[in-house]
Structures are given as structure tokens and as C-alpha cells.
Design an enzyme around this catalytic site. Structure first.
Site, PDB file in Angstrom:
ATOM      1  N   ASP A  11     -89.693   2.011   5.582  1.00 45.31           N
ATOM      2  CA  ASP A  11     -90.490   1.591   6.742  1.00 45.31           C
ATOM      3  C   ASP A  11     -90.825   2.839   7.541  1.00 45.31           C
ATOM      4  OD1 ASP A  11     -91.600  -0.221   8.728  1.00 45.31           O
ATOM      5  OD2 ASP A  11     -89.879   0.291   9.963  1.00 45.31           O
ATOM      6  N   SER A  12     -91.772   2.709   8.452  1.00 46.41           N
ATOM      7  CA  SER A  12     -92.104   3.833   9.334  1.00 46.41           C
ATOM      8  C   SER A  12     -90.927   4.179  10.251  1.00 46.41           C
ATOM      9  CB  SER A  12     -93.325   3.467  10.172  1.00 46.41           C
ATOM     10  OG  SER A  12     -93.059   2.276  10.891  1.00 46.41           O
ATOM     11  N   CYS A  74     -92.828  -2.041   5.839  1.00 47.30           N
ATOM     12  CA  CYS A  74     -93.782  -1.758   6.915  1.00 47.30           C
ATOM     13  C   CYS A  74     -95.121  -2.437   6.623  1.00 47.30           C
ATOM     14  CB  CYS A  74     -93.968  -0.241   6.991  1.00 47.30           C
ATOM     15  SG  CYS A  74     -95.113   0.307   8.251  1.00 47.30           S
ATOM     16  N   GLU A 154     -88.781  -1.835  21.192  1.00 39.57           N
ATOM     17  CA  GLU A 154     -87.845  -0.704  21.084  1.00 39.57           C
ATOM     18  C   GLU A 154     -87.165  -0.421  22.414  1.00 39.57           C
ATOM     19  OE1 GLU A 154     -88.803   2.587  18.659  1.00 39.57           O
ATOM     20  OE2 GLU A 154     -89.333   1.258  16.995  1.00 39.57           O
ATOM     21  N   CYS A 186     -96.063  -7.403  11.699  1.00 42.00           N
ATOM     22  CA  CYS A 186     -95.445  -6.125  12.078  1.00 42.00           C
ATOM     23  C   CYS A 186     -93.928  -6.323  12.067  1.00 42.00           C
ATOM     24  CB  CYS A 186     -95.912  -5.712  13.472  1.00 42.00           C
ATOM     25  SG  CYS A 186     -95.061  -4.267  14.128  1.00 42.00           S
ATOM     26  N   HIS A 188     -91.604  -5.330  13.884  1.00 38.55           N
ATOM     27  CA  HIS A 188     -90.895  -5.510  15.154  1.00 38.55           C
ATOM     28  C   HIS A 188     -91.028  -6.910  15.752  1.00 38.55           C
ATOM     29  CE1 HIS A 188     -90.817  -1.210  14.843  1.00 38.55           C
ATOM     30  NE2 HIS A 188     -90.261  -1.040  16.030  1.00 38.55           N
TER      31      HIS A 188
HETATM   32  N1  DGL Z   1     -93.397  -0.762  10.917  1.00 39.77           N
HETATM   33  C1  DGL Z   1     -94.713  -0.882  11.520  1.00 39.77           C
HETATM   34  C2  DGL Z   1     -95.432  -2.106  10.958  1.00 39.77           C
HETATM   35  O1  DGL Z   1     -94.803  -3.044  10.486  1.00 39.77           O
HETATM   36  C3  DGL Z   1     -94.624  -0.949  13.034  1.00 39.77           C
HETATM   37  C4  DGL Z   1     -94.283   0.375  13.687  1.00 39.77           C
HETATM   38  C5  DGL Z   1     -95.328   1.447  13.426  1.00 39.77           C
HETATM   39  O2  DGL Z   1     -96.435   1.390  14.003  1.00 39.77           O
HETATM   40  O3  DGL Z   1     -95.044   2.318  12.622  1.00 39.77           O
HETATM   41  O4  DGL Z   1     -96.640  -2.137  10.974  1.00 39.77           O
END
Ligand code: DGL
Length: 279
Positions: A11-12, A74, A154, A186, A188
Site C-alpha cells: 500500500d502507499s 491501495c 490519520e 480508499c 482509509h
Molecule cells: N492508500 C490510498 C488509497 O487507497 C490512500 C492514501 C494515499 O493517497 O496514498 O487510495
């Protein structure tokens, strides 16, 4: 024969642990290697070539751990880099978009589906085109980017008045279009489920982590080995955690995203990631 190969997930950042949470539920006997590209998060406001390059480097790092498959937790990387990864990586690569779209289509009663995500995910139109394909043109899709949600989550502002007010502004136009189902596009957003449920109680909120984990369990892992698991799964799931940057907030956030305490992460540098990758 029981494979000892772990499942790779990237993931990012740490948000992808919301997907790992579902993978553990579906596959309690498996081992996981997780890479969070915390030094370069967010991906959600970056260009497609950049997300593609970063994703490739993450995938190649996971391959050095001899993973049996790679789950792209992600949404942004799934939206912008999945095709590229599938063409270049030697193990099955699973994204979160299609399982979420299929499940949302199955759940929607009126065929009017909303999608929320980062700017990059929404801008890619991937959810609309995927929903159109899996429903054979039988749904109407309304999408909106919610860029403020990631920093709010976050920050831990999951029930804060400011978050509620922002959520109302993001969701109101979708409700005006008559959506009965909304995909949380997303990593989050599942943490905002209690608040979103209060803002729009009639909506079915789709957390793509769950159908993605089910897809992996049904279609990927069982095809790779015959199960010869011990009857009792380990009480503490085995997740080797790697991050490209550490922060004092990591452990607290990771516990929240994963729904349980996690192992201390090991830091890998961006230089290491670029060295193991040809990209
Ligand atoms: N993990 C990213 C997503 O699911 C969210 C956070 C980011 O912008 O990197 O799109």
C-alpha cells in the site's frame, strides 16, 4: 503439499492494513509480508506514471520475499498500476477495484452506485468503467473525490464535528443522485464507517477489503496448494511489516487499521527499493 510462501501486500502507507485485516479473517493460516510506502504516501494526488513506478518497486520488493501472490491493497495503485504490474510481475496480482465493484453491483437494489476515493482513483474513472463492465451497463455510477478524508483519519478524527461536516458535504451530492450503495474506494475510509453510517444511514457502504480477501481465498490461494493446515490457526497472525519511513504514530495507527496490535515494522529505504527494481 503445503506451500510456505507468504502472501505479499503493499500500500502507499499503513491504510492497506484495513485489507490485511480481512485477509487474516479469510486466510487465518497464511503468512503475510506487508510493505507500506510511508516515505512516499500519499499516492492519491500523484500522476499515473509516478504511481506506476512506485507500485512496480513495491511489487519487486515483495518478490524478493518469494511471495505466492501480490495483493495491491491501495485503491490508487490498483486504479493506476494494476495492468502494468500484471504484465511485468511473475506471480498473480490482485487489486481491490474489481472485487469491490462486483460486490457493490450484487448489493445495490436500485442500480445507482456511488464511489468515493482519492483524486487519482476518481480521476481514473476505473470504478465507473469496471461497474459498467461487470453489470453489462445496468448501473448508474456517481463518483466524488474525498481528499480530506485521508488526513482526517490519520489524525484520528473519526467522530470529530469537522469530519462530520466535511462528510456531509462530500456525500450530499451522491444522495441527491439517489445512490443506495457507496463504494469506499480508499484504504482509509473503512475507519469512517461509523460516522458515514450516521451521515447516511440508508446507504450500504462497501468496504472493498472484504470481497478482495474473499476473492484471494477462493481463487488464488487454494489454487496454489492443497490445504494441509493445522486445525487451529495461529493466535497472532504472522505479518512481516516493512515501511519506507517510520513515524512515532505508526504503532498506534497500525493497530487501528489492523484492528489488533502489530509487529514492529522494519524500515527499508527508497534506495533499497529502487536497487531491487529495474524501474
Ligand atoms: N492508500 C490510498 C488509497 O487507497 C490512500 C492514501 C494515499 O493517497 O496514498 O487510495
Amino acid at each position: 503439499m503445503h506451500t510456505t510462501k507468504p502472501i505479499g501486500v503493499f500500500d502507499s502507507g499503513i491504510g492497506g492494513l484495513t485489507v490485511v485485516r480481512h485477509l487474516i479473517k479469510q486466510l487465518p493460516h497464511e503468512r503475510f509480508v506487508y510493505l507500506g510506502d510511508t516515505a512516499r504516501v500519499p499516492y492519491g494526488n500523484k500522476s499515473a506514471p509516478t504511481v506506476e513506478r512506485y507500485s512496480q518497486q513495491c511489487a519487486e520488493f515483495l518478490l524478493t520475499h518469494d511471495v505466492q501472490c501480490i495483493v495491491v491493497a491501495c485503491n490508487t495503485a490498483s486504479a493506476l498500476a494494476l495492468q502494468h504490474l500484471r504484465a511485468t510481475v511473475s506471480v498473480p496480482v490482485i487489486g481491490v477495484i474489481e472485487p469491490a465493484a462486483v460486490y457493490a453491483y450484487q448489493q445495490s437494489i436500485n442500480g445507482v452506485i456511488g464511489v468515493i476515493g482519492t483524486r487519482a482513483t476518481i480521476g481514473s474513472n476505473i470504478y465507473s468503467t469496471t461497474l459498467d463492465r461487470v453489470s453489462h451497463g445496468n448501473v448508474r455510477v456517481h463518483s466524488t473525490a474525498c481528499p480530506l478524508f485521508v488526513p482526517l483519519v490519520e489524525e484520528g478524527w473519526l467522530q470529530h464535528a469537522a469530519t462530520r461536516s466535511i462528510a456531509e458535504q462530500y456525500i450530499e451530492p451522491l444522495l441527491a443522485c439517489g445512490v443506495d450503495t457507496v463504494i469506499l474506494g480508499c484504504t482509509h475510509y473503512p475507519l469512517l464507517l461509523p460516522l458515514l453510517g450516521q451521515v447516511a444511514p440508508a446507504v450500504q457502504w462497501i468496504d472493498g477489503g472484504s470481497p478482495t480477501a474473499k476473492y484471494v481465498a477462493d481463487n488464488i490461494v487454494q489454487h496454489l496448494h492443497v490445504n494441509e493446515h493445522p486445525t487451529v490457526p495461529p493466535t497472532i497472525p504472522e505479518i512481516r511489516m516493512y515501511v519506507t519511513d517510520t513515524s512515532p504514530m505508526f504503532q498506534q495507527l497500525a493497530t487501528q487499521f489492523l484492528g489488533m496490535p502489530s509487529q514492529e515494522p522494519v524500515r527499508v529505504t527508497i534506495e533499497h527499493l529502487t536497487a531491487v527494481s529495474q524501474w
